[in-house]
Scaffold this motif. Structure first.
Motif, PDB file in Angstrom:
ATOM      1  N   ASP A 198       0.798  -1.224   0.000  1.00  0.00           N
ATOM      2  CA  ASP A 198       0.000   0.000   0.000  1.00  0.00           C
ATOM      3  C   ASP A 198       0.837   1.284   0.000  1.00  0.00           C
ATOM      4  O   ASP A 198       0.290   2.361   0.202  1.00  0.00           O
ATOM      5  CB  ASP A 198      -0.939   0.022   1.209  1.00  0.00           C
ATOM      6  N   ARG A 217      -5.614  -7.759   6.894  1.00  0.00           N
ATOM      7  CA  ARG A 217      -5.951  -6.593   6.065  1.00  0.00           C
ATOM      8  C   ARG A 217      -7.454  -6.325   6.087  1.00  0.00           C
ATOM      9  O   ARG A 217      -7.900  -5.187   6.241  1.00  0.00           O
ATOM     10  CB  ARG A 217      -5.461  -6.846   4.640  1.00  0.00           C
ATOM     11  N   ALA A 253      -8.423  -5.014   9.530  1.00  0.00           N
ATOM     12  CA  ALA A 253      -8.008  -3.613   9.701  1.00  0.00           C
ATOM     13  C   ALA A 253      -9.013  -2.679   9.046  1.00  0.00           C
ATOM     14  O   ALA A 253      -9.312  -1.610   9.581  1.00  0.00           O
ATOM     15  CB  ALA A 253      -6.619  -3.393   9.109  1.00  0.00           C
ATOM     16  N   PHE A 254      -9.537  -3.078   7.920  1.00  0.00           N
ATOM     17  CA  PHE A 254     -10.548  -2.254   7.254  1.00  0.00           C
ATOM     18  C   PHE A 254     -11.864  -2.301   8.021  1.00  0.00           C
ATOM     19  O   PHE A 254     -12.484  -1.270   8.280  1.00  0.00           O
ATOM     20  CB  PHE A 254     -10.762  -2.718   5.808  1.00  0.00           C
ATOM     21  N   HIS A 266     -11.221   0.783  10.160  1.00  0.00           N
ATOM     22  CA  HIS A 266     -11.403   1.651   8.995  1.00  0.00           C
ATOM     23  C   HIS A 266     -10.055   2.192   8.501  1.00  0.00           C
ATOM     24  O   HIS A 266      -9.930   3.365   8.168  1.00  0.00           O
ATOM     25  CB  HIS A 266     -12.370   2.796   9.296  1.00  0.00           C
ATOM     26  N   ALA A 267      -9.073   1.302   8.477  1.00  0.00           N
ATOM     27  CA  ALA A 267      -7.734   1.688   8.018  1.00  0.00           C
ATOM     28  C   ALA A 267      -7.786   2.060   6.539  1.00  0.00           C
ATOM     29  O   ALA A 267      -8.522   1.443   5.759  1.00  0.00           O
ATOM     30  CB  ALA A 267      -6.746   0.539   8.225  1.00  0.00           C
ATOM     31  N   ALA A 295      -6.678   2.460   2.564  1.00  0.00           N
ATOM     32  CA  ALA A 295      -6.150   1.482   1.612  1.00  0.00           C
ATOM     33  C   ALA A 295      -4.748   1.831   1.137  1.00  0.00           C
ATOM     34  O   ALA A 295      -4.087   1.002   0.527  1.00  0.00           O
ATOM     35  CB  ALA A 295      -7.081   1.353   0.419  1.00  0.00           C
ATOM     36  N   SER A 319      -1.665   1.682   6.781  1.00  0.00           N
ATOM     37  CA  SER A 319      -2.746   1.194   5.935  1.00  0.00           C
ATOM     38  C   SER A 319      -3.174  -0.213   6.334  1.00  0.00           C
ATOM     39  O   SER A 319      -2.657  -0.800   7.281  1.00  0.00           O
ATOM     40  CB  SER A 319      -2.295   1.196   4.486  1.00  0.00           C
ATOM     41  N   GLN A 320      -4.096  -0.733   5.566  1.00  0.00           N
ATOM     42  CA  GLN A 320      -4.565  -2.098   5.782  1.00  0.00           C
ATOM     43  C   GLN A 320      -3.431  -3.099   5.606  1.00  0.00           C
ATOM     44  O   GLN A 320      -3.333  -4.077   6.358  1.00  0.00           O
ATOM     45  CB  GLN A 320      -5.685  -2.415   4.794  1.00  0.00           C
TER      46      GLN A 320
END
Length: 157
Positions: free
Chosen positions: A49, A106, A109-110, A114-115, A117, A122-123
């Motif tokens: 990322d 990943r 994390a999203f 709400h990491a 992209a 990042s994720q």
């Protein structure tokens, strides 16, 4: 040579073979080596990322750490042996497992944090941390499985 001497010699050979096999596994999964491999995996996964110049640099560094540790280990190994097909398949399964942990990290994390992209936090960074920690945490299991696979492989060398 009497039968007792012959049996004693065979027992010594088997004991030395077991010692050699245990040493092969111990060196293959020595904690400094495992940590450097985990760092290589982390850098390779976390680079996904990042922006273009950093992505290439981090991915290359992670790849060279991961592969370089294996090459240096084989070059410095006191016992040169050829891995069996089962051992190579197991290493492939470990890599697939680490990749699955990365993907799950990943996604989590999203979903949970709400990491973003892209970028540093990042994720992929969260997934890479989880994958590296999982690789290090699985070391005792990997040692045990590899010890049994090396014993099954016999005296290939």
């Amino acid at each position: 040579m009497n039968p007792h001497d012959a049996q004693s010699s065979l027992d010594d050979i088997r004991r030395f073979q077991d010692t050699t096999r245990n040493e092969i596994v111990r060196r293959a999964f020595a904690m400094p080596r495992v940590i450097v491999v985990a760092l290589g995996l982390f850098l390779g996964f976390a680079s996904i990322d990042l922006e273009t110049p950093w992505r290439l640099i981090c991915f290359a560094l992670g790849f060279f750490l991961y592969i370089g540790v294996g090459i240096v280990y084989e070059y410095r190994a006191a016992v040169q042996r050829q891995p069996t097909m089962q051992e190579m398949l197991y290493h492939g399964m470990v890599l697939i497992g680490v990749f699955v942990v990365f993907v799950v990290g990943r996604v989590l994390a999203f979903a949970l944090f709400h990491a973003p992209a892209h970028g540093l936090m990042s994720q992929a960074m969260a997934g890479a941390v989880l994958a590296a920690v999982a690789y290090v945490a699985a070391t005792p299991i990997n040692r045990s499985v590899m010890r049994s696979l090396v014993r099954q492989g016999g005296g290939r060398g």
